[in-house]
Structures are given as structure tokens and as C-alpha cells.
Design an enzyme around this catalytic site. Structure first.
Site, PDB file in Angstrom:
ATOM      1  N   ARG A  44      24.645  68.148 -11.816  1.00 41.38           N
ATOM      2  CA  ARG A  44      24.627  67.245 -10.851  1.00 41.38           C
ATOM      3  C   ARG A  44      23.939  65.909 -11.569  1.00 41.38           C
ATOM      4  O   ARG A  44      23.429  65.998 -12.561  1.00 41.38           O
ATOM      5  CB  ARG A  44      23.895  67.508  -9.778  1.00 41.38           C
ATOM      6  CG  ARG A  44      22.280  67.751  -9.913  1.00 41.38           C
ATOM      7  CD  ARG A  44      21.791  68.359  -8.619  1.00 41.38           C
ATOM      8  NE  ARG A  44      21.849  67.618  -7.361  1.00 41.38           N
ATOM      9  CZ  ARG A  44      21.039  66.745  -7.329  1.00 41.38           C
ATOM     10  NH1 ARG A  44      19.858  66.152  -8.043  1.00 41.38           N
ATOM     11  NH2 ARG A  44      20.961  65.868  -6.231  1.00 41.38           N
ATOM     12  N   LEU A  45      24.218  64.683 -10.821  1.00 43.94           N
ATOM     13  CA  LEU A  45      23.666  63.333 -11.200  1.00 43.94           C
ATOM     14  C   LEU A  45      22.829  63.045  -9.839  1.00 43.94           C
ATOM     15  O   LEU A  45      23.522  63.155  -8.951  1.00 43.94           O
ATOM     16  CB  LEU A  45      24.570  62.385 -11.936  1.00 43.94           C
ATOM     17  CG  LEU A  45      24.940  62.635 -13.146  1.00 43.94           C
ATOM     18  CD1 LEU A  45      25.781  61.375 -13.736  1.00 43.94           C
ATOM     19  CD2 LEU A  45      23.479  62.187 -14.176  1.00 43.94           C
ATOM     20  N   ASP A  46      21.748  62.549  -9.814  1.00 42.24           N
ATOM     21  CA  ASP A  46      21.104  62.038  -8.650  1.00 42.24           C
ATOM     22  C   ASP A  46      21.969  60.992  -8.209  1.00 42.24           C
ATOM     23  O   ASP A  46      22.818  60.126  -9.119  1.00 42.24           O
ATOM     24  CB  ASP A  46      19.861  61.628  -9.039  1.00 42.24           C
ATOM     25  CG  ASP A  46      18.788  62.714  -9.130  1.00 42.24           C
ATOM     26  OD1 ASP A  46      18.972  63.985  -8.655  1.00 42.24           O
ATOM     27  OD2 ASP A  46      17.854  62.687 -10.326  1.00 42.24           O
ATOM     28  N   TRP A  47      21.775  60.625  -6.921  1.00 45.02           N
ATOM     29  CA  TRP A  47      22.567  59.456  -6.415  1.00 45.02           C
ATOM     30  C   TRP A  47      22.211  58.011  -7.066  1.00 45.02           C
ATOM     31  O   TRP A  47      23.248  57.475  -7.051  1.00 45.02           O
ATOM     32  CB  TRP A  47      22.229  59.256  -4.820  1.00 45.02           C
ATOM     33  CG  TRP A  47      20.979  58.747  -4.424  1.00 45.02           C
ATOM     34  CD1 TRP A  47      19.930  59.376  -4.454  1.00 45.02           C
ATOM     35  CD2 TRP A  47      20.693  57.354  -4.137  1.00 45.02           C
ATOM     36  NE1 TRP A  47      18.656  58.804  -4.205  1.00 45.02           N
ATOM     37  CE2 TRP A  47      19.243  57.284  -3.903  1.00 45.02           C
ATOM     38  CE3 TRP A  47      21.343  56.208  -4.298  1.00 45.02           C
ATOM     39  CZ2 TRP A  47      18.579  56.185  -3.755  1.00 45.02           C
ATOM     40  CZ3 TRP A  47      20.627  54.950  -3.926  1.00 45.02           C
ATOM     41  CH2 TRP A  47      19.309  55.075  -3.635  1.00 45.02           C
TER      42      TRP A  47
END
Length: 208
Positions: A44-47
Site C-alpha cells: 500500500r501507499l498512505d493516502w
């Protein structure tokens, strides 16, 4: 190789959640950009981070790349507040303690000029009379908000974070919000990478 599997590279913009379900009305999700059914992000990548996401419906590949045991390279451009000195860079390379965990050795380089990346919307908040710098960091792990916590631990808060590579896969040719299929050569290299994950020589090569 079965052809019903899909492998996508997506340039995630700032402010987009790395998920397809919408649990807040104010933030976009992957569903706003990708209409391919049943693919899911690997990691994932943070928002508030930007850059490369790999999505697939290949469960075995997803497992191997997500499992810490099969650590693979993740490379970031990191804009930080102030100019890190040699001591801070060495600490980042050797590993810092964040939340009772010592990070693995990493490759860290202070860039002499800004990387070519699209303007962020909204732009970062600059502080008057406080310079900023760009680092290139390559990690072999992906703890929650790890890069931000690492730079904060050595006294240089992250202002902007862009992941530009996952192993041999790069952002090249993509703009924020765009996606493409992996090429056959990219896919072959990716399968070779994961199939060699148990090899001691490959594991040793991760940190070279």
C-alpha cells in the site's frame, strides 16, 4: 503462464486511499481510477503519499511480494524539511529505531537536484526561511508510514513522498491517476524475482 491474471502499474495521486472500498466521502479510492474487476494492490501507499502501486489478481504473487520474508526493493523520492547532514544519512542507512523496531539497512542518497515529478495538488506547505532537500531512499521492507517515521527520527520531517520504483518496475511514462499493464518482460522479471526469493544469493543481493 495463465492469461487470466492481470498485472497493473498505477501512479497513485496524493489524497487517494490504496483500497477500492469507500469508507469516507471526502477521499478518492482506487475505484475512481481503475475499473478492472478483482485486482488488489500489493502492499500500500498512505493516502498522503504518491507514486507506484502494483495491482494484481494473482494471489501467489501478491502473497510473496507482501510477505516480509520475501523482502524486495522499494525506492522513494523523499522531500524533507532542512538539509540532512552526513550523520543523519548514515543513521538512515544503518537503521533507526521506530516504535521499538530497528529498520533494516537501506540505501540513502542526498540528491543534488529535485527529481522530475508532477506538481502536487495541493502543494506542500513551505515554511519561510526553512530550506528543503530531496533524498532517494531504497528499502527492503514496508512498515506502516516507515519512511516518514525514519526521517522524523533523525530530525528531518518528510514533506512529500513519491515511490518511483518497486523492484525493477518504474513510474516511467505514467502521470498521476494513470495505469498500464505490465509488459511481458516486466512480468517475466517479476516472476523470476519471486521464484528466487528462497535463494540465499538473492536475499544477500537485496542490500548490495
Amino acid at each position: 503462464m495463465t492469461n487470466h491474471y492481470r498485472y497493473l502499474l498505477f501512479y497513485k495521486p496524493y489524497g487517494v486511499l490504496s483500497q477500492f472500498t469507500k469508507d469516507t466521502p471526502t477521499r478518492n479510492t482506487l475505484k475512481d481510477y481503475i475499473s478492472i474487476p478483482d485486482v488488489y494492490p500489493v502492499g500500500r501507499l498512505d493516502w498522503d503519499s504518491e507514486g507506484l502501486l502494483l495491482l494484481t489478481n494473482d494471489g501467489q504473487l501478491q502473497y510473496r511480494l507482501s510477505n516480509p520474508r520475501f523482502g524486495h526493493k522499494r525506492s522513494y523520492w523523499v522531500q524533507v524539511e532542512r538539509i540532512p547532514d552526513a550523520t543523519a544519512l548514515k543513521k538512515l542507512e544503518e537503521g533507526v529505531v521506530i516504535q521499538d523496531y530497528r529498520t533494516r539497512p537501506a540505501k540513502v542518497q542526498l540528491l543534488s537536484q529535485e527529481p522530475i515529478v508532477p506538481d502536487r495538488d495541493p502543494p506542500i506547505r513551505f515554511r519561510k526561511n526553512v530550506p528543503t532537500a530531496w533524498l532517494e531512499m531504497t528499502l527492503t521492507e514496508g512498515k506502516n508510514r516507515q519512511v516518514r517515521r525514519m526521517t522524523a527520527a533523525v530530525g528531518f520531517p518528510t514533506l512529500r513522498l513519491v515511490r518511483f520504483a518497486i523492484a525493477h518496475l518504474h513510474l516511467d511514462g505514467l502521470q498521476p491517476g494513470q495505469w498500464r499493464n505490465l509488459t511481458s518482460s516486466e512480468l517475466e522479471l517479476l516472476h523470476n524475482l519471486t521464484s528466487q526469493a528462497n535463494s540465499s544469493s538473492w536475499q544477500k543481493g537485496l542490500i548490495t
